[in-house]
Design a protein around this motif. Sequence first.
Motif, PDB file in Angstrom:
ATOM      1  N   ALA A 213      64.127  19.348 -42.081  1.00  0.00           N
ATOM      2  CA  ALA A 213      63.281  20.194 -41.232  1.00  0.00           C
ATOM      3  C   ALA A 213      63.421  19.869 -39.753  1.00  0.00           C
ATOM      4  O   ALA A 213      62.556  20.185 -38.956  1.00  0.00           O
ATOM      5  CB  ALA A 213      61.811  20.103 -41.646  1.00  0.00           C
ATOM      6  N   VAL A 216      63.457  23.282 -37.232  1.00  0.00           N
ATOM      7  CA  VAL A 216      62.249  23.922 -36.697  1.00  0.00           C
ATOM      8  C   VAL A 216      61.592  22.985 -35.696  1.00  0.00           C
ATOM      9  O   VAL A 216      61.104  23.409 -34.651  1.00  0.00           O
ATOM     10  CB  VAL A 216      61.301  24.351 -37.847  1.00  0.00           C
ATOM     11  CG1 VAL A 216      60.796  23.186 -38.643  1.00  0.00           C
ATOM     12  CG2 VAL A 216      60.146  25.156 -37.314  1.00  0.00           C
ATOM     13  N   THR A 217      61.642  21.679 -35.973  1.00  0.00           N
ATOM     14  CA  THR A 217      61.065  20.711 -35.045  1.00  0.00           C
ATOM     15  C   THR A 217      61.753  20.779 -33.690  1.00  0.00           C
ATOM     16  O   THR A 217      61.100  20.799 -32.651  1.00  0.00           O
ATOM     17  CB  THR A 217      61.227  19.285 -35.612  1.00  0.00           C
ATOM     18  OG1 THR A 217      60.867  19.294 -36.981  1.00  0.00           O
ATOM     19  CG2 THR A 217      60.358  18.304 -34.880  1.00  0.00           C
ATOM     20  N   GLN A 218      63.088  20.836 -33.737  1.00  0.00           N
ATOM     21  CA  GLN A 218      63.822  20.828 -32.471  1.00  0.00           C
ATOM     22  C   GLN A 218      63.593  22.088 -31.651  1.00  0.00           C
ATOM     23  O   GLN A 218      63.598  22.034 -30.432  1.00  0.00           O
ATOM     24  CB  GLN A 218      65.319  20.636 -32.745  1.00  0.00           C
ATOM     25  CG  GLN A 218      65.625  19.233 -33.213  1.00  0.00           C
ATOM     26  CD  GLN A 218      67.108  18.937 -33.198  1.00  0.00           C
ATOM     27  OE1 GLN A 218      67.892  19.670 -32.616  1.00  0.00           O
ATOM     28  NE2 GLN A 218      67.486  17.852 -33.853  1.00  0.00           N
ATOM     29  N   LEU A 220      60.786  23.875 -31.810  1.00  0.00           N
ATOM     30  CA  LEU A 220      59.400  23.803 -31.353  1.00  0.00           C
ATOM     31  C   LEU A 220      59.251  22.861 -30.164  1.00  0.00           C
ATOM     32  O   LEU A 220      58.466  23.114 -29.263  1.00  0.00           O
ATOM     33  CB  LEU A 220      58.486  23.344 -32.498  1.00  0.00           C
ATOM     34  CG  LEU A 220      58.193  24.376 -33.595  1.00  0.00           C
ATOM     35  CD1 LEU A 220      57.386  23.754 -34.719  1.00  0.00           C
ATOM     36  CD2 LEU A 220      57.449  25.586 -33.026  1.00  0.00           C
ATOM     37  N   ASN A 221      59.995  21.753 -30.145  1.00  0.00           N
ATOM     38  CA  ASN A 221      59.824  20.831 -29.021  1.00  0.00           C
ATOM     39  C   ASN A 221      60.843  21.056 -27.903  1.00  0.00           C
ATOM     40  O   ASN A 221      60.909  20.279 -26.958  1.00  0.00           O
ATOM     41  CB  ASN A 221      59.803  19.368 -29.485  1.00  0.00           C
ATOM     42  CG  ASN A 221      61.135  18.884 -30.032  1.00  0.00           C
ATOM     43  OD1 ASN A 221      62.197  19.379 -29.667  1.00  0.00           O
ATOM     44  ND2 ASN A 221      61.091  17.913 -30.913  1.00  0.00           N
TER      45      ASN A 221
END
Lengths: 348, 152, 497
Positions: A213, A216-218, A220-221
Amino acid sequence: MKKLLALSIFLLMLLFLAACGGEDTLSNDDNANDEDTKENSGEDNGGWTPSESIEMVAPAGAGGGWDTTARMSAQALTEESMIDQDMGVVNKEGAGGAIGWAYMAEQEGSNHDLFVSSSPILLVPLNGQSEYGHEDFTPIANVIADYGAFAVAEDAKWDNLNELFEDMKEDPQSVTIVGTSAPGSMDHIQFVRFAKAAGVDITKIKYVSAPDAGGVTQVLNGSADVFSTGVAEVAEQVRADKLKVLAVTSEERLDGEVLSTFPTAKEQGIDETFVNWRGFFGPKDMDPAAVEYYENKFKELSDSEAFADVRSNYGWNEMYMGSEEYKQFLDEEKENLKSILEELGLLE
Amino acid sequence: MLQGVNRKIGLILAILSIGYLYMSYQLPTYSYIPVDADAVPKTLGWVLLVLSVALIFSKDNDSEEQKAKRRIPKTDVKALLGVVALLLIYIMLFETLGFIIMTVLFVYFCSWFLGYKSHIVNAIVSIVFPVAIYSIFVFMLQIKLPQGILPF
Amino acid sequence: MGAIEGILTGFEVAFSWEGILFVLLGVFVGTFIGMLPGLGPISAIAIMIPITYGMDPTLALVMMAGVYYGAVFGGSTSSILLNAPGISGTVASSFDGYPMAQQGKAGKALAIAAISSFAGGTISVVLLMIFAPMLASVAISFGPPAYFALMLLGLTAIASLSEGSTIKALISAVVGFMIATIGIDPQTGTGRFTFGSMNLLDGIDFLVIALGLFAIAEVCYLVMNRHKSSAGSGKEIGSLKLSKDDAKEMSGPVGRQSLLGFILGILPGAGATIASFISYIAEKRIAKKPEEFGKGSVKGLAAPEASNNAATSGAFVPLLSLGIPGSGTTAVMLGAFLVLGLEPGPMLMGDHPEVFWGIIASMYIGNIFLLVLNLPLIPYIARILTIPRPLLISLVLMFSLIGVYAISFSVFDLYLLLAFGVIGFLMRMFAFPAPPFILAFILGGMMEQSFRQSMTISNGSISIMFENNISLVLIILSVLSFSFPIAKSIWSKKKVS
């Protein structure tokens, strides 16, 4: 002395057992063949039916898309008594599916072994990481379609795919694409296909692979810009106003409250689509009568209400193809992927 | 003699690192990525090479206790090799003969080989444990273990 | 619905009789699975998914969550007793748990593990309940540079993980890192060092290495000492008694490492295994007597046990509040949500407060159940060690073989297990420490990937590592952590002269 005795008895017993074992398996095979011939003789009257339990192989670990498809279809098929025999799901995990395919290649001619696969069965052999591709098996039926999506952060500067591709045409190095799998696999290739159709220099695309995951984290940040993934992975993030979807890869807009708000690439003037199809295969040289039998069963499954529920829970779409049509589809798709990989220099 | 140990290990490691480096330099390269697949392996290979050379020239500072570990009595060497042989046979025939048979035989003969004399207890343990584990995996959890030549 | 109301709904669900029943069932299955070789929470939950189809979603998820943290709870048993970890999150627990058990204090070791796990689990649930909605932003705050810096910080501890020759520790670490490079490289899709074998394309599983280097290598030593009697007598061995001093010694590490484990658990990709290692190192670093670590130290066992359980709860933060699964297990749980007709994502808390808070609230009960289930069993489980050596050796071997086979169902991995066993034995014989090997293996792979992700994003400019506050702080900490022991030794030498 005692030790030697222990060792040698152990060896002797094994030899003995191995010898018996050989005979046993042989005789089992004989039985199976007998039954098969019996059935074959009865074929004129009613067609082929399975005579023993059916093994369904998921060439992946427990919990992934292939495993879920295998378990859910096996459950629906037996619980709705479409198939009377037991269906056991076996996980043959590893090497992006190659381990499972190698195992299935050994089951040549069997009528009681099936497996699930999707796009990787075309891509992995093209990447040179599997000896076996779809040509080495019997395509039985496709049942499911997933579509890809290209998502960016809610506050990203692009509002549609064209704006993104305009920027990428000017400077491909300014945009980072992130996906879950390695270059040359699905997440990467689906993006490349659309970028190519829009005229972006695909050899310069910056792609990062982030498992667990990370994608999506990358996005989002703000580490990466575009997340190339499946529609289901981003739908909830869009509903929560965290991400926005620039385009989905389907031909027409998808159904669903959130999903229907995603524009297709086609309506933005980029004439390209990408389906992550998923279906069932049998080993090479499966009895045509057995293929026909399974084909019908999967049609029944695909039309059943029980499976419609499964589909809607997982956000899968219906996409049925019979054996012949499926095979043709796969051949064409493979040619298409081959040319893209060639251009990227990823072809082995 | 003692310095010899480090020298020998260092030499073996140096050869390994050269092999690893050779393979790292064979890795295909791609133009679209700034740090390629071979960067980290090459670094590791060189670091190991330097370290193994350093090891060759370093003194053996190990304690006496540690050095004692290197002297294995002959009977123990035989026992170790015997266990390794049993393990190899186990692995080789594991899928052919199946989990239950192989494991029962392995536990029984391995214990016997290592000097366990109570054959009845040994037999009970070596049957009960594998059968119990097999049942849990196969019947309770529906996870297939090789069934081999047994019908279940 | 406000948060307080939500929490109350959660407790209502968790404390209903069905809620209690399913938690009990979940943690029971979980401990059991954790104790069994080779089976981890991933396979357990995947097996449960079709069974729970059509069940009440909250109850089903409460049960699956129970399986998850129950497995981490139960996984330490075999680490401590047999030096053969059943799941990767409990590998670090064997560093001090096994020596302690060998000193005849198996019961005590298991009790310390159980209590630390309980405390770690409970502390982290409290944190989860109070901060879950706020922590969502923490979960996504780590970009590739920050992950790189975090792994770097972990690796700087290699020197402190071992005594004896620094060169040998470094060699161990480099070789461990090399092993991590085997398999398909995610950034390019190239197979590295696979010798053309399909079996190596996915790399080598952590448990294969851990079982080989620890369990099999240990068996070799047991074989050499096979005629000695077993560790401790029957009565002593099962004794759970902890002295006041023990309790005092535990409290510090448990408190600190529950917090650290929880935070690391929140980060996608880090998880219980990395958390337990980092906690172990951290505790050794600040200990007054670091030389006791690795020889049966109470702190050395309490720290990873509190941490891995806390990390398990931490992993629920991104899953429940963002719908982001940070590990294999939570990814399977995400699948379970879908089957049950729920859509995990940032809206879950608002849409289904009973699920969100129900799972969290049920963890309190689950942790109490785990403690109550496990403590009375300890005297019996500990007696495994009184089994005569030859039989015990065979059973440990059996355990390791099944453990490895059940991971991938491949005989190839069994050969690998044997190979790593031999390597582990030789490493001990020639005083190459194993912990740096293991540490570099688990941190190295992730460090390489996040480094290269960062470089791709920045088009090859290293400055990306210092542009982000988190990575900057972590890199400064790494430099300090690396130079501190060197400075210390120079300082002490000066003093002597």
